[in-house]
Design an enzyme around this catalytic site. Structure first.
Site, PDB file in Angstrom:
ATOM      1  N   ALA A  10       0.461  -0.929  -0.123  1.00  0.00           N
ATOM      2  CA  ALA A  10      -0.093   0.112   0.189  1.00  0.00           C
ATOM      3  C   ALA A  10       0.793   0.865   0.196  1.00  0.00           C
ATOM      4  O   ALA A  10       2.048   1.324   0.577  1.00  0.00           O
ATOM      5  CB  ALA A  10      -1.241   0.100   1.163  1.00  0.00           C
ATOM      6  N   HIS A  11       0.149   2.477  -0.320  1.00  0.00           N
ATOM      7  CA  HIS A  11       0.807   3.293  -0.067  1.00  0.00           C
ATOM      8  C   HIS A  11       1.896   3.908   0.893  1.00  0.00           C
ATOM      9  O   HIS A  11       1.494   3.774   1.718  1.00  0.00           O
ATOM     10  CB  HIS A  11      -0.002   5.081  -0.428  1.00  0.00           C
ATOM     11  CG  HIS A  11      -1.339   5.266   0.812  1.00  0.00           C
ATOM     12  ND1 HIS A  11      -2.199   5.673   0.724  1.00  0.00           N
ATOM     13  CD2 HIS A  11      -1.319   4.935   1.825  1.00  0.00           C
ATOM     14  CE1 HIS A  11      -2.873   5.660   1.001  1.00  0.00           C
ATOM     15  NE2 HIS A  11      -2.562   5.014   2.326  1.00  0.00           N
TER      16      HIS A  11
END
Length: 344
Positions: free
Chosen positions: A243-244
């Site tokens: 994820a980011h």
């Protein structure tokens, strides 16, 4: 298919102490069980020791402790780390059997005039390379890849078919991205607004170091503000979600179907087994090893092996608790019987 080689050629290329005839011809690399008289095999896991005497392999790669047993049945290459030798043998063999074609730009590829391609770059059919992309020498861009505006691909990096590299993302040298990888899709960021969701634009990018390998259909999201970062030597399996704003340290390896939530930092030289889940905003130190299907719900600073989902703990404690849990029902019945006896 490349022609057969002799053990003398293997030793010349990779070293090792040969016990047996240097002129022995090898046509394939095999497992101990699947080998024939023209195969070379290896023994690294003691679990397969019983197969050493029965294998038909022409030569077996072994550690010094097994040199005598291996030589008693035929040719052997003795080396301090037989598994590492096997790995390097596969690399040498692949270079022989997978000879690279002469680099070319396929006429169906779409390449922006402002893109800069180094010497010897190979671009396959229907690839799209957008404005201001930079691609290093000897890189390979597979069929139907999309490299978006301003992305950078390092020298000798190989993208298999259908890889997408998002705008402004950077990939280092000698990396391998397998089919279906997506680098730099938007991170999962939304703000609640009166029962609805307001998109948070993801303004960061993805930065990937040198010698990184990313398995098929793995996704690495761009950062919300800062970049998502993978350091040199990271190895990712298939079907992983990063994820980011995740940061992964040097030479960490992560197996398939693992999911890592946003803004988590993972140290160097870690291993994370398949289907593990790591919640967001955690810090995991160097040399941490996570067992398969483990849920990591708090930060870990102490090196070691961690396991479990109820919740995870250091491996030794988790195994004791798991063994106790198996006996929980019978223990409950005994307690009920004692309570009934005492009440009568």
């Amino acid at each position: 298919m490349a022609s057969a080689v002799t053990l003398a050629e293997v030793i010349a290329a990779l070293g090792g102490d040969l016990h047996g005839e240097a002129s022995t011809r090898i046509e394939r690399i095999s497992t101990l069980q699947g080998a024939n008289a023209s195969s070379i095999s290896f023994l690294a896991n003691p679990r397969y020791l019983t197969q050493l005497a029965s294998t038909s392999a022409a030569c077996v790669i072994v550690a010094p402790a097994l040199a005598e047993a291996a030589a008693a049945r035929g040719a052997a290459i003795v080396t301090p780390d037989s598994y590492l030798y096997f790995a390097r043998l596969t690399q040498w063999w692949a270079r022989r059997v997978r000879v690279r074609a002469v680099p070319r730009i396929h006429p169906s590829a779409v390449i922006a005039p402002s893109a800069r391609l180094g010497e010897g770059v190979d671009v396959a059919a229907l690839a799209v390379i957008e404005d201001d992309v930079q691609i290093g020498d000897c890189a390979i861009i597979g069929a139907q890849c999309v490299i978006e505006r301003g992305a950078v691909i390092g020298a000798a990096t190989r993208l298999a078919a259908h890889v997408t590299v998002g705008f402004d993302c950077k990939i280092g040298e000698r990396c391998i991205l397998h089919a279906g990888v997506v680098i730099g899709a938007d991170g999962f960021g939304f703000a609640p607004n009166a029962g609805r969701w307001e998109k948070i634009e993801q303004l960061g990018a993805v930065r990937i170091g040198n010698d990184v390998e990313i398995g098929a259909n793995t996704c690495i999201d761009r950062g919300a503000l800062d970049d998502t970062v993978l350091a040199d030597g990271v190895k990712l399996d298939n079907l992983i979600q990063i994820a980011h704003n995740v940061r992964i340290g040097e030479h960490t390896a992560i197996a398939g179907c693992t999911a890592i939530a946003g803004s988590t930092t993972i140290g160097a030289h870690c291993t994370i087994a398949g289907a593990a889940n790591i919640v967001g905003h955690l810090e995991i130190g160097d040399h941490v090893h996570v067992s398969a299907a483990t849920l990591i719900s708090r930060s870990i600073q102490k090196p070691g092996l961690y396991s479990g989902v109820f919740p995870f703990d250091d491996n030794a404690s988790w195994e004791k608790n798991a063994a106790t849990l198996r006996n929980l029902y019978s223990l409950r019945q005994r307690v009920l019987a004692l309570e009934k006896k005492n009440s009568s």
